[in-house]
Design an enzyme around this catalytic site. Sequence first.
Site, PDB file in Angstrom:
ATOM      1  N   ASP A  60      43.979  43.229  47.447  1.00 31.31           N
ATOM      2  CA  ASP A  60      45.123  42.350  47.713  1.00 31.31           C
ATOM      3  C   ASP A  60      46.248  42.646  46.727  1.00 31.31           C
ATOM      4  OD1 ASP A  60      43.636  41.082  49.714  1.00 31.31           O
ATOM      5  OD2 ASP A  60      44.343  39.094  49.155  1.00 31.31           O
TER       6      ASP A  60
ATOM      7  N   TYR B 282      29.099  38.049  47.010  1.00 30.95           N
ATOM      8  CA  TYR B 282      29.182  37.504  48.365  1.00 30.95           C
ATOM      9  C   TYR B 282      27.825  37.564  49.071  1.00 30.95           C
ATOM     10  CZ  TYR B 282      34.235  37.990  47.633  1.00 30.95           C
ATOM     11  OH  TYR B 282      35.506  37.895  47.135  1.00 30.95           O
TER      12      TYR B 282
ATOM     13  N   LYS C 159      32.455  46.796  35.709  1.00 29.50           N
ATOM     14  CA  LYS C 159      32.521  46.050  34.445  1.00 29.50           C
ATOM     15  C   LYS C 159      31.169  46.233  33.751  1.00 29.50           C
ATOM     16  CE  LYS C 159      34.724  43.045  31.753  1.00 29.50           C
ATOM     17  NZ  LYS C 159      36.014  43.280  31.070  1.00 29.50           N
TER      18      LYS C 159
ATOM     19  N   ASP D  94      37.806  43.106  46.676  1.00 26.27           N
ATOM     20  CA  ASP D  94      38.539  42.075  47.407  1.00 26.27           C
ATOM     21  C   ASP D  94      39.822  41.739  46.651  1.00 26.27           C
ATOM     22  OD1 ASP D  94      39.230  40.042  49.103  1.00 26.27           O
ATOM     23  OD2 ASP D  94      37.563  38.727  48.596  1.00 26.27           O
TER      24      ASP D  94
ATOM     25  N   ASP E  76      39.243  45.073  34.621  1.00 25.83           N
ATOM     26  CA  ASP E  76      40.442  44.419  34.087  1.00 25.83           C
ATOM     27  C   ASP E  76      41.542  45.435  33.790  1.00 25.83           C
ATOM     28  OD1 ASP E  76      38.594  45.283  32.225  1.00 25.83           O
ATOM     29  OD2 ASP E  76      38.675  43.504  30.959  1.00 25.83           O
TER      30      ASP E  76
HETATM   31 MG    MG Z   1      40.610  39.066  50.515  1.00 21.74          MG
END
Ligand code: MG
Length: 332
Positions: free
Chosen positions: A233, A124, A171, A229, A205
């Site tokens: 969720d 981001y 990762k 992020d 993962d």
């Molecule tokens: Mg989000």
Amino acid sequence: MQRLCVIPGDGIGSEVTEAAVTVLQAVLPQLVLEEADAGWGCFQRTGEAVPQATLETMKRCGAGLFGAVQSPMHAVAGYRSAIVTLRQRLQLTVNVRPVRSRPLVSPKRGVDLLILRENSECLYSGRERLDRDGVAVAERVITRDACLALAERAVKVAKERGAWRITLVHKANVLPLTCGLFRDTCKAVLADAGFAPIVDERLVDVAALQLAEAPERFDLILTTNLFGDILSDLAAHWAGGLGLAPSLNWGNGCALAEPVHGSAPDIAGTGRANPLAAILSAALLLRHHWGLNDEAERIEQAVERFLGKERRVDFAGQTTRKITLGVLAALE
Ligand code: MG
Ligand code: NAI
């Protein structure tokens, strides 16, 4: 005296922030409010998604409550997501996302984890470009400073919650430089603070699978921006879904509480938005930014009691107003 910059944003943002402010004022009667503009509607009116005045109000107050903003799914010249801009411009470098089983609404008991996510860089970073036709490139930026800021906050939170496990999610097998810097920096800070015996690591993962399969195996999770992020969720499912997922964008001397959900255009204006995520986000501001643990607990316990009293978990049949009044009535 605490000052709060309220940024309602778009869609249900204004409905849920109004509810959260009402509850916040009930535990903090001296709270001083200032309102500021941001989001897609603001961009259409003024040509800016985050006006300079909003940044200044946030800096002056040192604390804010953000509702939600709408973002178009395609690139619009001059527009960038308001919340990403606020996080970067105000250096809100850490994102706090707790997930706890709640009466009735949670599909599983015994989940009580907290994700601390880096909040300002990674994929981001905003460094995305078209190299040539058919080749788009996004740069994943990881800095030692941001990892240090995250790990230092993790030490504070781990002490406060009496953490029994700290899991670094990365990762590094595929991204040895960026994820390696993240892992090694965090590990060193946590070891210095005496947490080495409870530090654990997982590839992202595998972490996703385990968060879906056995979320109670996690306590404190530290991860980079994009992974955090997505995983937060996913984890929010265990707390009863997006309508109940709170977060705090946490900087140095400045913090912005933010429900995880978006502007929910499908229900905006119907009075049916669930304000609990915004109310619980305000509690995070009380605890982590203002250090007002008792007031934070009062709100969280009121939400718990309110949910415990409901016989049906049908938020579609609830109204924002009814839920807000229910939480206010449950405050002790
Ligand atoms: Mg989000
Ligand atoms: P969304 O979170 O707005 O909605 C997803 C679904 O959950 C919808 O059916 C909605 O009605 C429901 N929902 C969300 N919050 C709720 C609440 N408090 N009470 C009851 N139901 C709720 O995500 P979606 O639909 O993917 O995105 C809509 C807009 O929001 C987009 O423009 C997106 O860019 C933006 N967005 C903004 C975020 C932010 O401001 N932090 C985060 C996520 C999306």
